[in-house]
Design a protein around this motif. Sequence first.
Motif: not given
Length: 452
Positions: A49-67, A69-76
């Motif tokens: 969870l990364c603190k940003g400018s809003g009241s709620e932190p950005y939820r960030t997850v990365v799947d690095v297992a795939d050869g 390249g990684p896949a990403y998901r972020c609430a920003c």
Amino acid sequence: MTQQGVRWTTDQVLALAPDAASRAAGGRLATAGPWSGVGSSDEGAVWGLCKGSGSEPYRTVVDVADGSGPAYRCACPSPKLPCKHALGLLLLWSGGGVAAPGATAPEWAERWLAGRRERGEGRAGTGAAPGRGSGTADPEAARRRALQRAGRITAGATELEQRLADLLRGGLAGAEQAGYGLWEETAARMVDAQAPGLAARVRELGSIPSSGPGWPVRLLEECALLHLLDQGWLRRESLPDGLAATVRARVGLPASADGPPVRDRWLVLAQYDAADARLTTRRIWLYGTETDRTALLLSYGAAGRAPELALPVGLTLEAEVSAYPGAGQQRAALGRRFAQPATTETRPRGVTTSRAAARFGEALSDDPWLDSVPLTLGRVVPVPDGDAWQLADADDDTALPLVPGAGNRAGIWRLAALSGGAPVTVFGECGHRGFTPLTAWPTGPGPAVPLH
């Protein structure tokens, strides 16, 4: 990430950035300050969870297992892929700021990861925020991203070819006058081109001028190898599959251990660390007592921190390992373990010194950029050779020189004491500079003796 906890280097992460601004912004988020709830799993996911400018932190997850390249998901709301939060999280992870794998992902991260597995997304990423859509992968978009990265690497390799040509046209003496700054700037250009492997080799070039007698010869040799790697990438479509995979790995494209799992009783041949200002790399050599194959495990830790994986030399481990792609590559990932490490009297089979030199030559045909190959020498005697040492074959008149250097001195003396003039079995790495002994066994009964 694999089950052995391998982490990427900083250059590998920065090479994912879509532009220089994202790289700089991600670097500012690579500290623990803005992050909370960070963790990683055995399956290859990193979240936080990364603190940003809003009241709620950005939820960030990365799947690095795939050869591919990684896949990403972020609430920003950023349209960039990866966004600065994903880059910052990966940089934090690569620097050892995320706990060892084994944690349970929070519900919001597990929901996205489970969805990827159910939909078979495998090789594509998404930047959609949680709750704003299904995040279904777009194979065409993934293909375009792969083509874009390949195009950047091609542009970088072409630029590097021009810089090498300029160096040779102006004479190698100019490299000594230019200083290290020129090489660091060129390495940064290769990171911009998303080719961290080229960047690392360029930095090695920068350390050669004024490094001692004969440095122009060494510089010319390394320039030739770098030129060969550039040409390998530029002509990769015409290469055999195995060599093309080796070129991709040497350039710095991520790869996963996609070889079939091989179950064996693996003898731990050697373990040693190499550190620089940013990273500690641990190399662990294994020998399959039933398959007669050698495998290399790599584990990383941030500078000043020990890597996570540790296996005692001389023990056997019943486990599965999976190979990474590339012709002649020994690197593998440690998978399922079926028993605790146990003591053993097993030793690897040794070869003669002349056969060892021949094997290194044969390995270069599969990977011309190899520094060395793992080999076990049978029935050799350490003998002094002027100011250096060599391993003389006890059964003929051939010998291999030992790699000189203060770092090897204690191990060489330990090897000489173990031998006492009698033949011993020695495992190590055989390369163009000679043989580096890592572990030895006495002629009669006795445990393995680490030398490094």
